[in-house]
Design an enzyme around this catalytic site. Structure first.
Site, mmCIF file in Angstrom:
data_model
loop_
_atom_site.group_PDB
_atom_site.id
_atom_site.type_symbol
_atom_site.label_atom_id
_atom_site.label_comp_id
_atom_site.label_asym_id
_atom_site.label_seq_id
_atom_site.Cartn_x
_atom_site.Cartn_y
_atom_site.Cartn_z
ATOM 1 N N HIS A 131 0.698 -1.215 -0.080
ATOM 2 C CA HIS A 131 0.077 -0.040 -0.092
ATOM 3 C C HIS A 131 0.773 1.344 -0.025
ATOM 4 C CE1 HIS A 131 -3.843 2.150 1.307
ATOM 5 N NE2 HIS A 131 -3.105 3.006 1.254
ATOM 6 N N HIS A 189 1.472 5.380 -1.995
ATOM 7 C CA HIS A 189 0.990 6.435 -2.855
ATOM 8 C C HIS A 189 2.295 7.210 -3.559
ATOM 9 C CE1 HIS A 189 -3.158 6.606 -1.201
ATOM 10 N NE2 HIS A 189 -2.578 6.191 -0.046
ATOM 11 N N GLN A 238 -9.670 9.546 -4.126
ATOM 12 C CA GLN A 238 -9.511 10.424 -2.970
ATOM 13 C C GLN A 238 -10.447 11.208 -2.309
ATOM 14 O OE1 GLN A 238 -5.753 10.809 -0.825
ATOM 15 N NE2 GLN A 238 -7.823 10.933 0.136
ATOM 16 N N HIS A 292 -9.217 1.871 0.549
ATOM 17 C CA HIS A 292 -8.981 2.570 2.016
ATOM 18 C C HIS A 292 -10.331 2.356 2.413
ATOM 19 C CE1 HIS A 292 -5.862 4.297 -0.401
ATOM 20 N NE2 HIS A 292 -5.152 5.231 1.031
ATOM 21 N N GLU A 330 -10.767 4.039 7.819
ATOM 22 C CA GLU A 330 -9.393 4.673 7.962
ATOM 23 C C GLU A 330 -9.996 5.779 9.051
ATOM 24 O OE1 GLU A 330 -6.654 6.364 5.179
ATOM 25 O OE2 GLU A 330 -5.140 6.678 6.794
ATOM 26 N N ASP A 375 2.602 3.281 2.889
ATOM 27 C CA ASP A 375 1.579 4.092 2.507
ATOM 28 C C ASP A 375 2.063 5.435 2.226
ATOM 29 O OD1 ASP A 375 -0.996 5.352 2.320
ATOM 30 O OD2 ASP A 375 -1.459 5.366 4.711
HETATM 31 FE FE FE2 Z 1 -3.214 5.370 1.669
#
Ligand code: FE2
Length: 427
Positions: free
Chosen positions: A57, A59, A152, A210, A213, A309
């Site tokens: 995971h 970005h 997002q 996701h 979270e 992440d």
């Molecule tokens: Fe993430």
């Protein structure tokens, strides 16, 4: 004629002093005392030889953007999302590629040869998508990049997000993402899970959302994710990332939830560095840790793998992309300190993570890709303790990164001695 022969390897499963023979980019034999001519020989001398680290995971579109346009002052997830939305209009394909490429170099040097990266699709220009698809091709000889179409700003909150997400998939993004806890209501969140799982099923793609979270114990989208996985027959192809609300949930409810996740073959992907930093921000003391229930999930047979992440982005200012740092943080936060538990933290950034991504030919067995990392440590527990040098990083049988043995020289009372913090582990 072999291309490479590694002598004296310790393997993560505890086997010791084995040789590994490589030809044509594949492992052709793993055995003691292999004979035969070879183009190159490396003496591992009792060091751990592992298949590469896998980051399940990340970005890549936001990485290494720290400070652009400003630093996250509150340190919260929500300010991070706000900050990223301020930066998005200024992104260019080249700037995203440059930052992501530099991160890949760091990852390779740290022995990570596969990354699942989410890419934000809430952008009319789809700059990140275009950049990372190009970079995926460019870096293919050295590192596997798997891309997740990630809305997002919310599938239903951001105008036109469903269309943008579909366009990203049409361009060749590999996996369907989501962010149900960020939709306006619980109902919208559940609806987004259903829609996105159906989209993935139609297209024959994997899912990685996701999911939950948040510290809100009532954020239960993982329940819908598991149920949709079963309904659509997608067992083993769906991952729930973060799952931090499970930390705060009522344990009676969790005793029903975890078996459901196991039944659905869901992969659980906590991000220990980021979870410990971002969750519990509204708490006084005692302050929640926010990491999901790693021990309980593993005990129920759920595949748990970890992600880094973020590295130097709106959500996290630190990091060098070291998956052993991630695993060590999980070990501490989850109190996975028993002798039998510690190696599982190593597995969560190697074999378990490869399973989450669905990587083919991964492992130290005959027939697997000759993708290997030699560490300056004797076994997985020592690796977690030392976060040691990655002496050799090998891709398809070729050494693509090297780091010299790290040793400190002390001069005490006129005497010189050398230490490397090992204890009867490695040479
Ligand atoms: Fe993430």
């Amino acid at each position: 004629m072999l291309d490479l022969l590694i002598r004296g390897a310790n393997l993560p499963d505890g086997r010791r002093d084995l040789d590994i023979a490589v030809a044509g980019g594949r492992i052709v034999e793993v055995a003691p005392g292999i004979e035969g001519e070879t183009a190159r020989e490396i003496d591992a001398a009792g060091c751990l030889v592992t298949p590469p680290f896998v980051d399940s995971h990340f970005h890549l579109d936001s990485t290494l953007s720290l400070g652009q346009p400003r630093i996250n002052a509150s340190g919260t997830l929500l300010e991070g999302i706000q900050l990223w939305s301020e930066l998005k209009p200024h992104l260019t394909v080249e700037s995203v590629k440059d930052r992501a490429r530099e991160l890949c170099h760091w990852a390779i040097a740290r022995g990570t040869l596969a990354i699942r990266s989410h890419v934000d699709v809430c952008d009319e220009r789809l700059v990140g998508v275009e950049a990372l698809i190009e970079l995926r091709e460019e870096m293919k000889p050295w590192i596997d990049i798997q891309l997740v179409a990630f809305p997002q700003d919310g599938l239903y909150r951001f105008p036109n997000a469903p269309d943008l997400l579909a366009r990203a998939l049409d361009k060749g993004v590999d996996v369907v993402g989501g962010i149900p806890h960020f939709e306006r209501t619980m109902d919208d969140g559940a609806r987004s899970v259903r829609t996105l799982c159906e989209l993935a099923a139609e297209r024959g793609l994997r899912v990685d959302m996701h999911c939950d979270e948040t510290d809100d114990p009532m954020s239960r989208h993982v329940e819908t994710l598991a149920t949709e996985t079963l309904r659509l027959g997608m067992e083993g192809r769906v991952a729930g990332s973060h799952l931090t609300s499970m930390h705060s949930m009522d344990s009676y409810y969790v005793s029903k939830l975890i078996p459901l996740m196991a039944e659905a073959g869901l992969h659980a992907v906590p991000n220990p560095l980021i979870n410990i930093v971002l969750q519990g921000r509204h708490d006084g003391y005692p302050k929640r840790r926010g990491m999901t229930r790693v021990r309980e999930l593993m005990a129920a047979g759920v595949n748990v793998s970890f992600g880094h992440d973020c590295v130097m982005d709106p959500w996290y200012s630190l990091g060098t992309h070291d998956m052993l740092e991630v695993a060590a943080m999980a070990l501490h936060v989850g109190q996975m300190t028993a002798q039998a538990e510690m190696p599982l933290m190593f597995d969560a950034v190697t074999t378990h993570a490869a399973r989450t991504l669905g990587l083919e030919g991964y492992g130290v067995e005959e027939g697997c890709h000759a993708d290997l990392v030699i560490l300056q440590a004797a076994d997985p527990i020592a690796a977690l303790r030392l976060k040691p040098a990655r002496l050799f990083v090998i891709r398809r049988g070729a050494v693509i990164a090297e780091t010299g043995m790290v040793r400190s020289r002390l001069r005490l009372a006129g005497e010189e001695l050398e230490i490397d913090f090992t204890r009867d582990e490695t040479s």
